[in-house]
Design an enzyme around this catalytic site. Structure first.
Site, short mmCIF file in Angstrom:
data_model
loop_
_atom_site.label_atom_id
_atom_site.label_comp_id
_atom_site.label_asym_id
_atom_site.label_seq_id
_atom_site.Cartn_x
_atom_site.Cartn_y
_atom_site.Cartn_z
N LYS A 54 3.95 5.94 3.24
CA LYS A 54 3.07 4.97 2.57
C LYS A 54 2.15 4.32 3.59
O LYS A 54 0.95 4.15 3.35
CB LYS A 54 3.91 3.91 1.85
CG LYS A 54 4.50 4.45 0.55
CD LYS A 54 5.56 3.54 -0.06
CE LYS A 54 6.16 4.22 -1.28
NZ LYS A 54 7.36 3.59 -1.82
N GLN A 98 10.57 -1.86 -1.01
CA GLN A 98 11.15 -0.54 -1.24
C GLN A 98 12.56 -0.65 -1.83
O GLN A 98 13.39 -1.40 -1.33
CB GLN A 98 11.20 0.22 0.10
CG GLN A 98 11.69 1.63 0.01
CD GLN A 98 10.71 2.57 -0.69
OE1 GLN A 98 9.51 2.53 -0.44
NE2 GLN A 98 11.23 3.40 -1.57
N ASP A 121 3.61 -2.26 -7.37
CA ASP A 121 4.59 -1.36 -8.00
C ASP A 121 4.59 -1.54 -9.53
O ASP A 121 5.13 -0.72 -10.25
CB ASP A 121 6.00 -1.68 -7.48
CG ASP A 121 6.52 -0.59 -6.55
OD1 ASP A 121 5.94 0.51 -6.54
OD2 ASP A 121 7.53 -0.85 -5.86
#
Ligand code: NAD
Length: 313
Positions: A54, A98, A121
């Site tokens: 990422k 995460q 997200d």
């Protein structure tokens, strides 16, 4: 005739190029580059690989990135304090924590603490609600957003088509179903307790599978000509010790029946990070009161264009 293979790598490269152009225009207009902060708690090796990926891709499109690698013993309070600092940091437009988090941390509490405008997200309850109702400005979960882009590479318009989503998680299945409904598909959702899965799959013009059960969907489950999107990723070890990634669809069988199909790897996987970058750019634009449409006449991702009116049809 064998199905057309949907090339997720190529489409993800297109999305990254669109994002890079959007970032360049954003900076040319006098704003600092969009910034993404990625937070990782603990030593999960797969998560470390995802985070490194990422960060690399964020920087490759001209955005700035910040990485916070925290010890597995980090307390929930310490993580919430970091989220609060990132919420207040105007160099940070997107915050990604995460998963999975260590079991002593309440994931829902952390997700709810992220500023919804920075929740790239798309898991904060406000964004879940905005996505569900088709509101503009929703930050939508990256994998379903990427899947919509893949579906649109086959179908300009999906309105009226029958879609089955196999898998009902909050990360993939449920937001996936909401996006398909927003575009006026007739949507069903199947899960582990669903009966007669084969018959239900065979009715679907668009079949999206996200279960983590390798080879669950056999060739005879598929309606001839259907579009099949395989979200599943499972790492399988052969007897010789080599590892390979497999999906939830028996690809060699399905390709003989489907009209279009994603491979694993090289289908949905590359789209997820590309859409994370697109969401970060959207969040940066929103932070200065611009929408994706204002920026260059159109959004980076067409799937975000649904409206409340469309939902009510
Ligand atoms: P999850 O475990 O949270 O949810 C799985 C869902 O599948 C559940 O709703 C469950 O009821 C359903 N299910 C399980 N077995 C089933 C069966 N036999 N028949 C019908 N439904 C069944 O998983 P998730 O987070 O949604 O991920 C699903 C898969 O997608 C995993 O393989 C994961 O690695 C993959 N994934 C890929 C990406 C990507 O970027 N490509 C992103 C997220 C998840």
């Amino acid at each position: 005739m064998a199905a057309r293979i949907i090339d997720g790598k190529a489409i993800a490269a297109d999305v990254r190029a669109e994002v890079a152009a959007g970032v360049a225009a954003f900076v040319a207009d006098g704003s600092p580059p969009p910034g993404l902060a990625v937070v990782l708690v603990g030593e999960d090796p797969a998560s470390h690989v995802y985070v490194a990926n990422k960060v690399r891709q964020t920087e490759s499109v001209g955005m700035s990135s910040q990485q916070y690698i925290l010890d597995a013993a980090t307390t929930e309070r310490e993580l919430l304090d970091l989220v609060a600092r990132l919420n207040a940091d105007n160099r940070v437009h997107g915050i990604l924590v995460q998963f999975p988090l260590p079991s002593h941390i309440d994931t829902a509490r952390v997700v709810s603490a992220i500023n919804p405008g920075k929740d790239v997200d798309g898991f904060n309850p406000l964004n879940v609600g905005r996505t569900a109702t088709g509101m503009k400005g929703a930050l939508t979960p990256c994998t379903p957003l990427g899947v919509m882009r893949l579906i649109h590479s086959v179908h300009d318009n999906v309105a009226g088509l029958g879609a089955l989503v196999v898998g009902a998680s909050n990360v993939v299945g449920r937001p996936m179903a909401r996006l398909l409904l927003q575009e006026q598909c007739t949507v069903s959702v199947a899960h582990v307790l669903t009966t007669d899965l084969e018959r239900r799959c065979r009715e679907a013009d668009i079949l999206v599978v996200a279960t983590g059960v390798p080879g669950l969907i056999r060739g005879q489950f598929i309606k001839p000509g259907a579009t099949v999107i395989d979200v599943g990723i499972t790492r399988i070890k052969s007897s010789s010790g080599t590892e390979r990634l497999v999906g939830d669809v028996a690809f060699d069988e399905a390709i003989e029946v489907a009209g279009a199909i994603t491979p694993v790897p090289g289908g949905v996987g590359p789209m997820t990070i590309a859409c994370l970058l697109a969401n970060t750019l959207s969040a940066a634009r929103s932070s200065i009161g611009e929408s994706d449409e204002d920026a260059h006449g159109q959004g980076t991702l067409p799937a975000m264009s649904g409206s409340v009116t469309a939902m009510q049809a």
